[in-house]
Design an enzyme around this catalytic site. Structure first.
Site, PDB file in Angstrom:
ATOM      1  N   ARG A  56     137.552  28.154  -3.583  1.00 58.66           N
ATOM      2  CA  ARG A  56     136.754  28.634  -2.436  1.00 58.66           C
ATOM      3  C   ARG A  56     136.261  30.080  -2.596  1.00 58.66           C
ATOM      4  NH1 ARG A  56     140.704  25.601   0.003  1.00 58.66           N
ATOM      5  NH2 ARG A  56     139.908  23.621   0.731  1.00 58.66           N
ATOM      6  N   LYS A  67     122.322  34.606  -4.593  1.00 58.90           N
ATOM      7  CA  LYS A  67     121.963  33.180  -4.568  1.00 58.90           C
ATOM      8  C   LYS A  67     122.471  32.543  -5.853  1.00 58.90           C
ATOM      9  CE  LYS A  67     117.636  32.948  -1.978  1.00 58.90           C
ATOM     10  NZ  LYS A  67     116.222  32.551  -2.111  1.00 58.90           N
ATOM     11  N   GLU A  81     107.890  39.298 -12.118  1.00 57.28           N
ATOM     12  CA  GLU A  81     108.742  39.588 -10.951  1.00 57.28           C
ATOM     13  C   GLU A  81     108.765  41.093 -10.669  1.00 57.28           C
ATOM     14  OE1 GLU A  81     110.019  37.230  -9.118  1.00 57.28           O
ATOM     15  OE2 GLU A  81     110.173  35.458 -10.408  1.00 57.28           O
ATOM     16  N   LYS A 124     114.759  44.863  -4.156  1.00 60.52           N
ATOM     17  CA  LYS A 124     115.439  43.622  -3.810  1.00 60.52           C
ATOM     18  C   LYS A 124     116.671  43.919  -2.945  1.00 60.52           C
ATOM     19  CE  LYS A 124     116.912  39.114  -4.991  1.00 60.52           C
ATOM     20  NZ  LYS A 124     116.877  37.971  -5.871  1.00 60.52           N
ATOM     21  N   GLU A 174     118.486  34.845   3.987  1.00 66.12           N
ATOM     22  CA  GLU A 174     117.097  34.405   4.050  1.00 66.12           C
ATOM     23  C   GLU A 174     116.721  33.678   5.336  1.00 66.12           C
ATOM     24  OE1 GLU A 174     115.529  33.090   0.299  1.00 66.12           O
ATOM     25  OE2 GLU A 174     113.852  32.096   1.278  1.00 66.12           O
ATOM     26  N   ARG A 201     113.651  38.205   3.885  1.00 65.89           N
ATOM     27  CA  ARG A 201     113.933  37.916   2.468  1.00 65.89           C
ATOM     28  C   ARG A 201     112.882  36.976   1.866  1.00 65.89           C
ATOM     29  NH1 ARG A 201     119.772  36.976  -0.513  1.00 65.89           N
ATOM     30  NH2 ARG A 201     118.909  36.452  -2.540  1.00 65.89           N
ATOM     31  N   ASN A 248     109.449  35.744  -2.030  1.00 64.72           N
ATOM     32  CA  ASN A 248     108.851  34.530  -2.593  1.00 64.72           C
ATOM     33  C   ASN A 248     107.352  34.673  -2.821  1.00 64.72           C
ATOM     34  OD1 ASN A 248     111.328  33.223  -2.483  1.00 64.72           O
ATOM     35  ND2 ASN A 248     111.017  32.664  -0.344  1.00 64.72           N
ATOM     36  N   HIS A 292     105.550  32.291  -5.035  1.00 63.09           N
ATOM     37  CA  HIS A 292     106.444  31.185  -5.377  1.00 63.09           C
ATOM     38  C   HIS A 292     106.008  29.844  -4.790  1.00 63.09           C
ATOM     39  CE1 HIS A 292     108.785  34.471  -6.881  1.00 63.09           C
ATOM     40  NE2 HIS A 292     109.748  33.686  -7.291  1.00 63.09           N
ATOM     41  N   HIS A 295     106.032  27.445  -7.687  1.00 66.11           N
ATOM     42  CA  HIS A 295     106.977  26.324  -7.769  1.00 66.11           C
ATOM     43  C   HIS A 295     106.241  24.997  -7.880  1.00 66.11           C
ATOM     44  CE1 HIS A 295     110.673  28.610  -6.010  1.00 66.11           C
ATOM     45  NE2 HIS A 295     110.504  28.790  -7.299  1.00 66.11           N
ATOM     46  N   HIS A 351     109.207  29.955 -15.684  1.00 66.26           N
ATOM     47  CA  HIS A 351     109.208  30.298 -14.267  1.00 66.26           C
ATOM     48  C   HIS A 351     108.314  31.518 -13.957  1.00 66.26           C
ATOM     49  CE1 HIS A 351     110.748  30.947 -10.228  1.00 66.26           C
ATOM     50  NE2 HIS A 351     111.080  32.181 -10.561  1.00 66.26           N
TER      51      HIS A 351
HETATM   52  N1  LIG Z   1     119.561  33.254  -8.060  1.00 67.82           N
HETATM   53  C1  LIG Z   1     118.391  33.773  -7.851  1.00 67.82           C
HETATM   54  O1  LIG Z   1     118.157  34.532  -6.923  1.00 67.82           O
HETATM   55  C2  LIG Z   1     117.286  33.422  -8.803  1.00 67.82           C
HETATM   56  C3  LIG Z   1     116.067  34.115  -8.736  1.00 67.82           C
HETATM   57  C4  LIG Z   1     115.101  33.821  -9.670  1.00 67.82           C
HETATM   58  C5  LIG Z   1     115.317  32.843 -10.628  1.00 67.82           C
HETATM   59  N2  LIG Z   1     116.501  32.193 -10.644  1.00 67.82           N
HETATM   60  C6  LIG Z   1     116.781  31.179 -11.669  1.00 67.82           C
HETATM   61  O2  LIG Z   1     116.830  31.818 -12.927  1.00 67.82           O
HETATM   62  C7  LIG Z   1     116.550  30.862 -13.939  1.00 67.82           C
HETATM   63  C8  LIG Z   1     115.613  31.460 -14.936  1.00 67.82           C
HETATM   64  O3  LIG Z   1     116.248  32.580 -15.523  1.00 67.82           O
HETATM   65  P1  LIG Z   1     115.763  33.148 -16.924  1.00 67.82           P
HETATM   66  O4  LIG Z   1     114.307  33.261 -16.933  1.00 67.82           O
HETATM   67  O5  LIG Z   1     116.591  34.342 -17.188  1.00 67.82           O
HETATM   68  O6  LIG Z   1     116.089  31.939 -17.901  1.00 67.82           O
HETATM   69  P2  LIG Z   1     117.310  31.617 -18.897  1.00 67.82           P
HETATM   70  O7  LIG Z   1     118.588  32.011 -18.352  1.00 67.82           O
HETATM   71  O8  LIG Z   1     117.131  30.182 -19.271  1.00 67.82           O
HETATM   72  O9  LIG Z   1     116.967  32.531 -20.159  1.00 67.82           O
HETATM   73  C9  LIG Z   1     115.785  32.297 -20.874  1.00 67.82           C
HETATM   74  C10 LIG Z   1     116.069  32.098 -22.361  1.00 67.82           C
HETATM   75  O10 LIG Z   1     116.369  33.355 -22.949  1.00 67.82           O
HETATM   76  C11 LIG Z   1     117.618  33.291 -23.667  1.00 67.82           C
HETATM   77  N3  LIG Z   1     118.182  34.630 -23.554  1.00 67.82           N
HETATM   78  C12 LIG Z   1     118.782  35.199 -22.505  1.00 67.82           C
HETATM   79  N4  LIG Z   1     119.046  36.488 -22.752  1.00 67.82           N
HETATM   80  C13 LIG Z   1     118.602  36.744 -23.997  1.00 67.82           C
HETATM   81  C14 LIG Z   1     118.565  37.898 -24.806  1.00 67.82           C
HETATM   82  N5  LIG Z   1     118.987  39.090 -24.356  1.00 67.82           N
HETATM   83  N6  LIG Z   1     118.057  37.804 -26.048  1.00 67.82           N
HETATM   84  C15 LIG Z   1     117.573  36.617 -26.507  1.00 67.82           C
HETATM   85  N7  LIG Z   1     117.552  35.493 -25.768  1.00 67.82           N
HETATM   86  C16 LIG Z   1     118.064  35.559 -24.533  1.00 67.82           C
HETATM   87  C17 LIG Z   1     118.383  32.196 -22.979  1.00 67.82           C
HETATM   88  O11 LIG Z   1     119.346  31.662 -23.839  1.00 67.82           O
HETATM   89  C18 LIG Z   1     117.262  31.212 -22.656  1.00 67.82           C
HETATM   90  O12 LIG Z   1     116.967  30.449 -23.786  1.00 67.82           O
HETATM   91  C19 LIG Z   1     115.975  29.645 -13.231  1.00 67.82           C
HETATM   92  O13 LIG Z   1     116.930  28.635 -13.237  1.00 67.82           O
HETATM   93  C20 LIG Z   1     115.720  30.137 -11.819  1.00 67.82           C
HETATM   94  O14 LIG Z   1     115.850  29.109 -10.856  1.00 67.82           O
HETATM   95  C21 LIG Z   1     117.485  32.474  -9.758  1.00 67.82           C
END
Ligand SMILES: NC(=O)c1ccc[n+]([C@@H]2O[C@H](COP(=O)([O-])OP(=O)(O)OC[C@H]3O[C@@H](n4cnc5c(N)ncnc54)[C@H](O)[C@@H]3O)[C@@H](O)[C@H]2O)c1
Length: 610
Positions: free
Chosen positions: A360, A382, A424, A465, A475, A479, A483, A486, A490, A505
């Site tokens: 939990r 999130k 972003e 942020k 949110e 918040r 988006n 987005h 999306h 993304h």
């Molecule tokens: N929680 C939130 O508030 C929030 C906000 C925005 C996006 N997200 C989520 O984040 C995800 C996307 O995140 P992302 O774009 O970081 O993708 P990711 O985590 O898939 O990373 C992208 C790629 O880069 C590689 N990588 C990561 N760090 C690296 C580094 N320093 N050097 C070389 N390669 C590296 C990873 O292995 C992957 O292949 C989505 O699932 C999205 O829904 C969450």
């Protein structure tokens, strides 16, 4: 970058312009300019420090234009000065030669001096629209009154005025100067210098020098620019930043800077001395950084286990959630222990959700390694995984106890992923900070290159942020501003099947942001200039901005609308958009008429290439 450069290179010379080689583009794209790493060397003005970064910032999009006689060292000094300022170096003569596909001497021979001068004036006028840069001009360029006015409007001029004997010695070594093809070149040079000096003296800055290393001239130029721009003696930017997320009992810090990963153990020891740690990372990040984080934890006396997941979105699944949770239980991770997410947004969301549900709620630290994760997903709490019904539909709010954004970890990120995260960053400026957007317009190359601008941009983004999250943690209101782009983005992601080959993304967000501004203009809320400016900046940074830029997206407006309706931001069937009155003035529009959206999308799709 590509789009901006292409736009800046519209033909004004009679022959087709030559473009940079792909290699040169790549180098410029990644590093801003080849010698950018030296840009923060500190010089002094009467005992006060001069920071090249401050000079570059104060310069904005103006150019530094080097004028003076042939042999004055404009190219050598210009290249070094540009590297220090972190801006491109452009040689007007080289541009003219490339455009005309002839040497300057050949242009003189074939068409005569007046023809050359007219072309030179037009090329310089064009180049001046593409600042910031250091622009070296030919010896006669400044003699043209229109060119002088243009330089005054778009930049600062520096007359490089070496000793006449130095000039003579340098010119003797080169025999390709058309104006010196006379019976007595030395006499011609002296005469030209005499004729031109009163006009050269109209430059904003004059630097007199005797023979000596070009570095000295560059240092003097920096000092004089700092004085002229009123930024001498300002302190250098901080190499590290700390942002607080003020959430009462769930408050935490975000530390930003190069090399922080190696301090993970020491930082975590301040929060949870004696805890067990479990690092959750992916198979791309593990070989790059896992050992360093493990070593840092060991140095601080922690026992740690590591769990490595497959890279990519597919790890945000029920299967991986179960596997990681079981591994955490097997490692006897308890409430006061620490789950560490090391990686991009995928690892942050997955490890965060495991930490939220395990017993939990277990303490959780983020070490984000993508730009997107550093400026967005690691902050705000999130967490979650995907379901067959859609992305992020199963999750929880679970704030981290600490975020360590090691900005140097971004150096190994692919260019495409870095750019996607940059969308972003731009978003924060567009939501509520026009000055930040303008900073990015001027300094995005330096943000891409690393160093203090990168730290600054990440810190500004996290602070923005943090402000929004502190005001609306779960949110229910403000918040939603985060988006921006987005609702469109999306839908595009959904329609491309979340296939990261076609659209990552951040690219979806970039097209979405540009579309949100165009939609705002369509509704008469913001001006066309503002929408165009947003689009131009995203394009300059190499991001897509049009539906037509998305590979193989053939959907019509009805399909796009249907995909928008499936977004979890839809509330009781009404579409929510983040729209804008201007750059930095975004707002939440909760009741947008679908007929307007459909008509706007029709217009957008009509512009899609077949
Ligand atoms: N929680 C939130 O508030 C929030 C906000 C925005 C996006 N997200 C989520 O984040 C995800 C996307 O995140 P992302 O774009 O970081 O993708 P990711 O985590 O898939 O990373 C992208 C790629 O880069 C590689 N990588 C990561 N760090 C690296 C580094 N320093 N050097 C070389 N390669 C590296 C990873 O292995 C992957 O292949 C989505 O699932 C999205 O829904 C969450």
């Amino acid at each position: 970058m590509v789009a901006r450069t292409a736009a800046a290179r519209k033909t004004v010379w009679t022959a087709p312009p030559q473009r940079e080689s792909p290699v040169a583009f790549a180098v410029l794209f990644l590093y801003g300019s080849p010698l950018i790493t030296t840009m923060n060397k500190v010089h002094t003005v009467q005992g006060q420090p001069v920071d090249a970064r401050r000079v570059a910032e104060a310069l904005g999009d103006r150019s530094v234009v080097l004028i003076g006689m042939m042999g004055a060292g404009k190219s050598s000094v210009g290249k070094r000065l540009a590297a220090k300022l972190g801006v491109p170096f452009v040689d007007a003569d080289a541009e003219i030669e490339a455009g005309a596909r002839l040497t300057i001497a050949e242009i003189f021979d074939r068409f005569g001096e007046p023809y050359f001068r007219d072309g030179e004036r037009r090329v310089i006028a064009r180049l001046l629209k593409s600042g910031p840069q250091v622009l070296a001009t030919g010896g006669g360029a400044f003699m043209n009154a229109q060119t002088r006015d243009n330089i005054a409007a778009h930049g600062l001029s520096i007359w490089l005025k070496p000793d006449v004997e130095v000039l003579l010695a340098r010119v003797r070594r080169k025999s390709n100067r058309p104006l010196l093809k006379t019976a007595d070149p030395e006499q011609t040079l002296r005469r030209l210098l005499e004729e031109r000096s009163p006009t050269y003296a109209l430059a904003d800055i004059t630097i007199e020098s005797r023979e000596g290393p070009h570095e000295e001239v560059v240092e003097t130029a920096l000092e004089r620019l700092a004085q002229a721009l009123g930024c001498a003696g300002q302190p250098a930017p901080l190499a590290r930043r700390k942002i607080e997320v003020p959430l009462g009992p769930r408050a935490y810090s975000i530390l930003i800077g190069a090399g922080l990963m190696d301090e993970a153990g020491a930082e975590i020891a301040k929060l949870a001395p004696g805890a067990r740690c479990a690092i959750v990372t992916d198979a791309h990040v593990a070989p790059l950084y896992l050992e360093r984080v493990e070593a840092s934890l060991t140095r601080a006396g922690f026992r740690a286990v590591s769990i490595v997941c497959p890279p990519g979105e597919s790890s945000k699944s029920y299967g991986e959630f179960a596997r990681v949770s079981d591994a955490l239980l097997a490692a006897a991770i308890e409430r006061r222990d620490v789950v560490i997410a090391l990686g991009g947004g995928v690892m942050g969301d997955l490890a965060g959700f495991c930490a939220a549900s395990l017993r939990r709620g277990v303490r959780f630290v983020q070490i984000p390694t993508t730009l997107l994760a550093q400026v967005d997903s690691s902050v705000g709490g999130k967490t979650g995984i995907n379901s067959s019904h859609g992305k992020n539909l199963v999750g929880a709010f679970h704030q981290p106890s600490l975020v360590l954004a090691d900005t140097s970890s971004l150096d190994t990120l692919s260019e495409r992923e870095f750019r996607a995260g940059y969308a972003e960053v731009v978003k924060y400026g567009l939501i509520g900070d026009r000055a930040f957007f303008e900073f990015l317009e001027r300094r995005w190359r330096a943000v891409f290159a690393g160093g203090p601008e990168r730290v600054e941009a990440i810190a500004k983004s996290c602070a923005a942020k943090a402000r929004v999250v502190a005001a609306d943690e779960t949110e229910h209101g403000e918040r939603a501003l985060l988006n921006l782009g987005h609702t469109f983005g999306h839908a595009f992601e959904r329609l491309t099947g979340y296939d990261s080959e076609r659209l990552v993304h951040g690219e979806g967000v970039a097209v979405g942001i540009a579309a949100a501004f165009r939609f705002s203009r369509f509704l008469g809320l913001c001006s066309g200039q503002e929408a165009a400016r947003v689009e131009a900046h995203l394009e300059a940074a190499g991001l897509p901005t049009r539906i037509g830029d998305i590979a193989g997206l053939r959907a019509g407006e009805d399909e796009i609308l249907a995909a928008m309706r499936q977004d979890k931001k839809v509330s009781r069937g009404r579409l929510t958009f983040i729209l804008a009155k201007a750059i930095g003035e975004s707002f939440i529009a909760r009741d947008v008429d679908e007929a307007n959206v459909a008509e706007f999308l029709r217009e957008e799709l009509e512009r899609r290439p077949d």
